[in-house]
Design a protein around this motif. Structure first.
Motif, PDB file in Angstrom:
ATOM      1  N   GLN A   1      31.429 -27.449   7.062  1.00  0.00           N
ATOM      2  CA  GLN A   1      31.571 -27.182   8.493  1.00  0.00           C
ATOM      3  C   GLN A   1      30.367 -26.399   9.023  1.00  0.00           C
ATOM      4  O   GLN A   1      29.908 -26.635  10.131  1.00  0.00           O
ATOM      5  CB  GLN A   1      32.841 -26.372   8.766  1.00  0.00           C
ATOM      6  N   ARG A   2      29.885 -25.497   8.196  1.00  0.00           N
ATOM      7  CA  ARG A   2      28.749 -24.652   8.609  1.00  0.00           C
ATOM      8  C   ARG A   2      27.499 -25.479   8.912  1.00  0.00           C
ATOM      9  O   ARG A   2      26.697 -25.102   9.760  1.00  0.00           O
ATOM     10  CB  ARG A   2      28.468 -23.629   7.510  1.00  0.00           C
ATOM     11  N   VAL A   3      27.325 -26.599   8.230  1.00  0.00           N
ATOM     12  CA  VAL A   3      26.171 -27.449   8.521  1.00  0.00           C
ATOM     13  C   VAL A   3      26.533 -28.562   9.502  1.00  0.00           C
ATOM     14  O   VAL A   3      25.772 -29.502   9.680  1.00  0.00           O
ATOM     15  CB  VAL A   3      25.524 -28.028   7.241  1.00  0.00           C
ATOM     16  N   GLY A   4      27.708 -28.444  10.115  1.00  0.00           N
ATOM     17  CA  GLY A   4      28.049 -29.333  11.220  1.00  0.00           C
ATOM     18  C   GLY A   4      28.748 -30.621  10.841  1.00  0.00           C
ATOM     19  O   GLY A   4      28.830 -31.537  11.651  1.00  0.00           O
ATOM     20  N   VAL A   5      29.268 -30.700   9.637  1.00  0.00           N
ATOM     21  CA  VAL A   5      29.988 -31.914   9.247  1.00  0.00           C
ATOM     22  C   VAL A   5      31.375 -31.865   9.891  1.00  0.00           C
ATOM     23  O   VAL A   5      32.106 -30.886   9.711  1.00  0.00           O
ATOM     24  CB  VAL A   5      30.124 -32.021   7.711  1.00  0.00           C
ATOM     25  N   PRO A   6      31.744 -32.900  10.640  1.00  0.00           N
ATOM     26  CA  PRO A   6      33.071 -32.911  11.273  1.00  0.00           C
ATOM     27  C   PRO A   6      34.181 -32.915  10.215  1.00  0.00           C
ATOM     28  O   PRO A   6      34.016 -33.478   9.131  1.00  0.00           O
ATOM     29  CB  PRO A   6      33.081 -34.213  12.069  1.00  0.00           C
TER      30      PRO A   6
ATOM     31  N   ILE B   1      24.428 -36.265   0.788  1.00  0.00           N
ATOM     32  CA  ILE B   1      24.787 -37.137   1.918  1.00  0.00           C
ATOM     33  C   ILE B   1      24.740 -36.342   3.216  1.00  0.00           C
ATOM     34  O   ILE B   1      24.166 -36.773   4.220  1.00  0.00           O
ATOM     35  CB  ILE B   1      26.193 -37.737   1.703  1.00  0.00           C
ATOM     36  N   TRP B   2      25.332 -35.164   3.186  1.00  0.00           N
ATOM     37  CA  TRP B   2      25.389 -34.346   4.399  1.00  0.00           C
ATOM     38  C   TRP B   2      24.005 -33.850   4.793  1.00  0.00           C
ATOM     39  O   TRP B   2      23.718 -33.644   5.957  1.00  0.00           O
ATOM     40  CB  TRP B   2      26.404 -33.223   4.219  1.00  0.00           C
TER      41      TRP B   2
ATOM     42  N   LEU C   1      22.364 -34.244   8.381  1.00  0.00           N
ATOM     43  CA  LEU C   1      21.797 -33.087   9.073  1.00  0.00           C
ATOM     44  C   LEU C   1      20.362 -33.385   9.501  1.00  0.00           C
ATOM     45  O   LEU C   1      19.962 -33.086  10.630  1.00  0.00           O
ATOM     46  CB  LEU C   1      21.849 -31.861   8.155  1.00  0.00           C
ATOM     47  N   ASP C   2      19.586 -33.995   8.636  1.00  0.00           N
ATOM     48  CA  ASP C   2      18.210 -34.380   8.988  1.00  0.00           C
ATOM     49  C   ASP C   2      18.200 -35.309  10.201  1.00  0.00           C
ATOM     50  O   ASP C   2      17.365 -35.159  11.094  1.00  0.00           O
ATOM     51  CB  ASP C   2      17.527 -35.082   7.804  1.00  0.00           C
ATOM     52  N   ALA C   3      19.135 -36.264  10.223  1.00  0.00           N
ATOM     53  CA  ALA C   3      19.191 -37.211  11.343  1.00  0.00           C
ATOM     54  C   ALA C   3      19.561 -36.486  12.636  1.00  0.00           C
ATOM     55  O   ALA C   3      18.993 -36.777  13.697  1.00  0.00           O
ATOM     56  CB  ALA C   3      20.195 -38.321  11.038  1.00  0.00           C
ATOM     57  N   ARG C   4      20.503 -35.549  12.540  1.00  0.00           N
ATOM     58  CA  ARG C   4      20.883 -34.798  13.752  1.00  0.00           C
ATOM     59  C   ARG C   4      19.724 -33.952  14.246  1.00  0.00           C
ATOM     60  O   ARG C   4      19.486 -33.842  15.452  1.00  0.00           O
ATOM     61  CB  ARG C   4      22.118 -33.931  13.483  1.00  0.00           C
ATOM     62  N   ILE C   5      19.003 -33.336  13.317  1.00  0.00           N
ATOM     63  CA  ILE C   5      17.842 -32.516  13.699  1.00  0.00           C
ATOM     64  C   ILE C   5      16.793 -33.392  14.380  1.00  0.00           C
ATOM     65  O   ILE C   5      16.249 -33.023  15.425  1.00  0.00           O
ATOM     66  CB  ILE C   5      17.254 -31.801  12.465  1.00  0.00           C
ATOM     67  N   ALA C   6      16.521 -34.562  13.813  1.00  0.00           N
ATOM     68  CA  ALA C   6      15.522 -35.465  14.403  1.00  0.00           C
ATOM     69  C   ALA C   6      15.940 -35.863  15.815  1.00  0.00           C
ATOM     70  O   ALA C   6      15.108 -35.911  16.733  1.00  0.00           O
ATOM     71  CB  ALA C   6      15.344 -36.691  13.519  1.00  0.00           C
ATOM     72  N   HIS C   7      17.245 -36.129  15.989  1.00  0.00           N
ATOM     73  CA  HIS C   7      17.744 -36.505  17.315  1.00  0.00           C
ATOM     74  C   HIS C   7      17.581 -35.341  18.293  1.00  0.00           C
ATOM     75  O   HIS C   7      17.166 -35.534  19.450  1.00  0.00           O
ATOM     76  CB  HIS C   7      19.203 -36.934  17.215  1.00  0.00           C
ATOM     77  N   LEU C   8      17.887 -34.124  17.848  1.00  0.00           N
ATOM     78  CA  LEU C   8      17.759 -32.963  18.726  1.00  0.00           C
ATOM     79  C   LEU C   8      16.301 -32.699  19.095  1.00  0.00           C
ATOM     80  O   LEU C   8      15.994 -32.341  20.236  1.00  0.00           O
ATOM     81  CB  LEU C   8      18.379 -31.718  18.060  1.00  0.00           C
TER      82      LEU C   8
END
Ligand code: FES
Length: 154
Positions: free
Chosen positions: A64-69, A97-98, A102-109
């Motif tokens: 959860q801390r790294v944003g996994v739903p 996997i997570w 996280l890398d993909a979310r960071i790239a999107h942000l």
């Protein structure tokens, strides 16, 4: 998820689990309602947890801390044989996997931040020009006019 209570092993109350994990009792109840952890009832109908719940909660909190739903965490935990608590190998696989997610979310942000940089001082909020107002303008690529009234291209 868990085997029947073994009277020879110490079982943990919900308060003990909450204390050891640093979470609220209500959080544990929530996790249980979501199927992420499980308890059994003792003779006086109180929740009792086996000790492996401590590691399971640690995995849930860390993810959860790294944003996994929670739904993804639950799905990942459900892939483990017999719904066991993740061991070190499981954790390494799941965290890898997570990490990709996280890398993909960071790239999107980062992409959104760069687009926002282009908007600062602009204020046009144009459907045609602003990448934040109208991202992935699929209809706009078909030309001007009421594209939704046109038949779908084959
Ligand atoms: S507000 Fe003008 S480009 Fe976004």
């Amino acid at each position: 998820m868990s085997a029947p209570l073994d009277p020879k092993k110490k079982q943990l109350s919900v308060g003990e689990v909450a204390d050891r994990c640093g979470v609220a009792v209500s959080t544990l109840h929530f996790y249980e309602r979501k199927g992420l952890i499980a308890s059994q009832r003792n003779a006086v109908n109180q929740r009792r947890y086996t000790r492996d719940v401590l590691r399971r909660v640690a995995v849930i909190r860390t993810a959860q801390r790294v944003g996994v739903p929670l739904a993804e965490i639950g799905a990942a935990l459900a892939t483990l044989p017999d719904s066991r608590t993740p061991n070190a190998v499981d954790w390494a696989r799941l965290s890898q996997i997570w990490r990709r997610d996280l890398d993909a979310r960071i790239a999107h942000l980062v992409e959104l931040r760069e687009q926002l940089d282009g908007c600062i001082g602009c204020g046009c909020l144009s459907l045609a020009a602003c990448p934040l107002r109208n991202p992935d303008d699929v209809l706009g690529q078909r030309g001007s006019g009421a594209q939704r009234l046109s038949p779908e291209p084959e």
